[in-house]
Design a protein around this motif. Sequence first.
Motif, short mmCIF file in Angstrom:
data_model
loop_
_atom_site.label_atom_id
_atom_site.label_comp_id
_atom_site.label_asym_id
_atom_site.label_seq_id
_atom_site.Cartn_x
_atom_site.Cartn_y
_atom_site.Cartn_z
N VAL A 677 0.84 -1.20 0.00
CA VAL A 677 0.00 0.00 0.00
C VAL A 677 0.87 1.25 0.00
N GLN A 678 1.89 1.26 0.84
CA GLN A 678 2.69 2.45 1.02
C GLN A 678 3.76 2.64 -0.06
N ASN A 679 3.78 1.75 -1.06
CA ASN A 679 4.54 2.03 -2.28
C ASN A 679 3.87 3.14 -3.07
N VAL A 680 2.58 3.35 -2.83
CA VAL A 680 1.80 4.35 -3.56
C VAL A 680 1.90 5.68 -2.82
N PRO A 681 2.25 6.77 -3.50
CA PRO A 681 2.46 8.06 -2.83
C PRO A 681 1.26 8.52 -2.01
N GLY A 682 1.53 8.86 -0.76
CA GLY A 682 0.50 9.46 0.10
C GLY A 682 -0.51 8.51 0.67
N CYS A 683 -0.32 7.20 0.51
CA CYS A 683 -1.27 6.20 1.00
C CYS A 683 -0.67 5.42 2.16
N GLY A 684 -1.52 5.02 3.10
CA GLY A 684 -1.02 4.29 4.25
C GLY A 684 -2.02 3.30 4.79
N THR A 685 -1.51 2.36 5.58
CA THR A 685 -2.36 1.38 6.24
C THR A 685 -2.59 1.77 7.69
N THR A 686 -3.55 1.09 8.29
CA THR A 686 -3.87 1.26 9.71
C THR A 686 -3.94 -0.13 10.32
N ILE A 687 -2.84 -0.61 10.87
CA ILE A 687 -2.85 -1.96 11.43
C ILE A 687 -3.74 -1.96 12.68
N LYS A 688 -4.51 -3.01 12.84
CA LYS A 688 -5.53 -3.03 13.91
C LYS A 688 -5.81 -4.47 14.31
N HIS A 689 -6.48 -4.68 15.45
CA HIS A 689 -6.95 -3.76 16.48
C HIS A 689 -6.01 -3.95 17.66
N PHE A 690 -5.40 -2.89 18.09
CA PHE A 690 -4.27 -2.89 19.01
C PHE A 690 -4.78 -2.73 20.45
N ALA A 691 -4.87 -3.77 21.24
CA ALA A 691 -4.50 -5.16 21.02
C ALA A 691 -5.45 -6.03 21.83
N CYS A 692 -5.31 -7.35 21.65
CA CYS A 692 -6.13 -8.36 22.34
C CYS A 692 -7.61 -8.28 21.97
N ASN A 693 -7.91 -7.89 20.74
CA ASN A 693 -9.29 -7.91 20.25
C ASN A 693 -9.56 -9.31 19.71
N ASN A 694 -9.82 -10.23 20.62
CA ASN A 694 -9.95 -11.64 20.24
C ASN A 694 -11.34 -12.20 20.44
N GLN A 695 -12.30 -11.33 20.77
CA GLN A 695 -13.69 -11.74 20.82
C GLN A 695 -14.54 -10.54 20.42
N GLU A 696 -15.75 -10.82 19.92
CA GLU A 696 -16.64 -9.76 19.46
C GLU A 696 -17.80 -9.50 20.42
N ASP A 697 -18.24 -10.51 21.15
CA ASP A 697 -19.31 -10.29 22.12
C ASP A 697 -18.83 -9.30 23.18
N ASN A 698 -19.63 -8.28 23.44
CA ASN A 698 -19.28 -7.23 24.41
C ASN A 698 -17.90 -6.66 24.12
#
Length: 842
Positions: A677-698
């Motif tokens: 992604v960041q080979n492309v000028p002005g574009c970036g990633t957002t690594i997520k979800h920081f951290a321990c997002n290992n369940q979705e309930d509550n």
Amino acid sequence: MRTIKTRHFTGTTDNTVTKRELENRKVARKAAAEGMVLLKNEGQLLPLKEGTKVALYGVGASRTIKGGTGSGDVNERETVTIFQGLKNAGFEITTEDWIEDYDRQYQAARYAWRDEIEEKASKLEDQVSGFFNIYSTTKFRMPAGAAITQTDADVAIYILSRVAGEGADRFDAEGDYYLTKEEKQQLSDICSMYKHVIVAVNTGGLADLSFMDEYSNIEALLQIVQPGMEAGNAFADIISGKVTPSGKMTDTWAYKYEDYPNSKTFSHNNGNVDKEYYTEGLYVGYRYFDSFDIPVRYGFGYGLSYTTFETKVLATELKENKKIVIETEVTNTGDTYSGKEVVELYATCPAGKLEKEYRRLVAFAKTGLLAPGQCEKLTLEIGLDKLTSYSEKEAAWILEKGTYVIWAGNSLEASAPCAVLNLDKEVVLTKTQNICPLKEELEEMKQSSEKMNQKLEALLKTAEEKKVPVMELKAADVETRVVEYRSNVECVPEEARKFVDTLSTEKLVALASGDPGKGQGSNLGSAGISVPGSAGETNNCALEDGVPGIVLADGPAGLRLMKHYNVHEGKIVNKPFKFSLEGGLFCEGEPADPGETYYQYCTAIPVGTLLAQTWDTALIEEVGEMIGGEMLEFSVTLWLAPGMNIHRNPLCGRNFEYYSEDPLLAGRMAGAMTNGVQNVPGCGTTIKHFACNNQEDNRMGSDSILSERTLREIYLKGFEIAITESQPMSIMTSYNLINGVHAANCEDTCTKAARCEWGFQGVIMTDWTTTEYGPDCTASGCMRAGNDLVMPGAFSDRDNLNQELADGTLSMEDLKACISRLVNITWQSMEFEDAAPYKKVK
């Protein structure tokens, strides 16, 4: 002098398929095919000959699931189903009547599901803000279809499909992890009517495979996960032999769900979604099964091919830079099919004062396409950091004295010792500070030390008997790195910090969150205005000062934008919130608004798990660069991807977005995607979800309770690898708490770990509406922690910042530090004429 670009309406007014769409679909198709894993192929049933008569059944035949629901959905132009893909490849489908009847059942079930959701939503005071929760917790159950009748076919293919998504975990129940009674009957009938049967698993997470033990004529099994918009064509490429399977498992497939170490307590299984105790500690995935000798159905790193390979270790060496270098040669020993192979390296570390897993992944590489008889040399490096363990007592990453054994193979199970490293004394490789302390007792799983010592003694004896090469490392030759810790206010880019001093308090407070004036807070995941369908925008209150707002779009299966929108009298027509059956939550029907229609078709790539199953960092970088190109076209600076949380349990509703149960694999995949992604000028990633997002309930209130060592070695390690290998533009914090502290307000992870220990230079943002659910997670808390941007932005966030600035509980210096980092990233965005690829900016 930086020149801000003039913004234009995104997309095109011509609805004709573009060259970009066609080219990007090729990349998506290649990635999907390369990530599919062939798990069984008795009698070399696959590949099928051209023109084979195929009896195609299962809910995923004509309703193939391209990806998960929620923010990871993509509004692509079309998705190729498996039914379509097989027909495109020239196979004769003998069950078209069954498929047509299924489509009618599916449509009726879809309308019933929509009506159920709308009825529940009608009772809400705020039908918009509460809609997502109703949507995510009201599961759509795909009907099983009609009874099976036999047709004149050479082979039957059954597609097992499941929907999974954001906001809710899966269930250890029929219709989810297990087959329904109707599905069991269908499989029974199919296996009684057809001699040769193939099953493909089209699910967002692992499912029960016990039916494989019941029917001997299920001769082939494929793990295709959710393959994106080119699902059917990619599947046909594999089935036909146009592409030789080369995918490998990124998870351990147990014989039964109860075999997973946290099966009884995960999420809702024990009735407690408020606190999640990580009692398995380090023993996640293969680390558990391998260490405790629990048999598995399909192991980590496993995957078959249509050809055969031989991997030789040619040389092992400990370089002067203290990296272990393993030189290998892979040969295609088959006589018919070209193919690719993966070399996987694992390490067994000595048992000392710290308990350790039996083996861990430390390096991997994939060959190019090898013709029969062709060979390729691969050189793999293992840094000493991959062999360390974390000592909470010493607050340090250490190498314990003793013998380290390196294994090589094309899967964990098939690997064999190839090198030994002897270390004469203990080494502190990196001296840190303790972070995220436990606030209550936690008893972690432990091995029998006697049993582990027996395994290690047997391993060392085997290595000696096989005369495995031995390398000697002196502790005196290894340097210790001592982390220099700085406060939030000290971790600032100098030029941006000087600029921020010129801004008013009003602008600083406004920049700290997205613009609530755009209504972003009420449109979860689809709040962008200048780019319709984008997730949100940063505030452009300082535009006259040279700081424009930047656009953020959801992922991680491609950009999620509206397919089309209208422009009337020079302005974008703002549509009300709309729920459509066409696809996911935010899909649009045919344009009916006044004005001119603009089209924004994006590429739906395979989900994260399937991408990781390629084990091909070069391919993932290619996919990332493709996404970056679309970002540039649609004026999106930050892609809210990749998702890279650990597959701690198969029932996590969002596992499809994430890569693996292993942090090294997850980190390297995220790093490759970011580099692309960041080979492309002005574009970036957002690594997520920081951290321990290992369940979705509550997910907004769940507290992940775990030891610091487990946190560092398993749940933070992937983020560390991604940051040190690729320096992403941004990080998104998670909703959950970590040992009692909301991740968004956690200075230990945001500042101490990410910035000081790993050298992260970008911007950290919250997940959407994180600060809107109570006083224990606030916008001011984010600024103190070094979490720079509150998204999508609400007036309550501004109120909190102003109040705490007035009270003195939030310092102006902390606020300015956060805004400095946001400004620094904005200056390097595509909003400027002279934007350069971010990774090249010093």
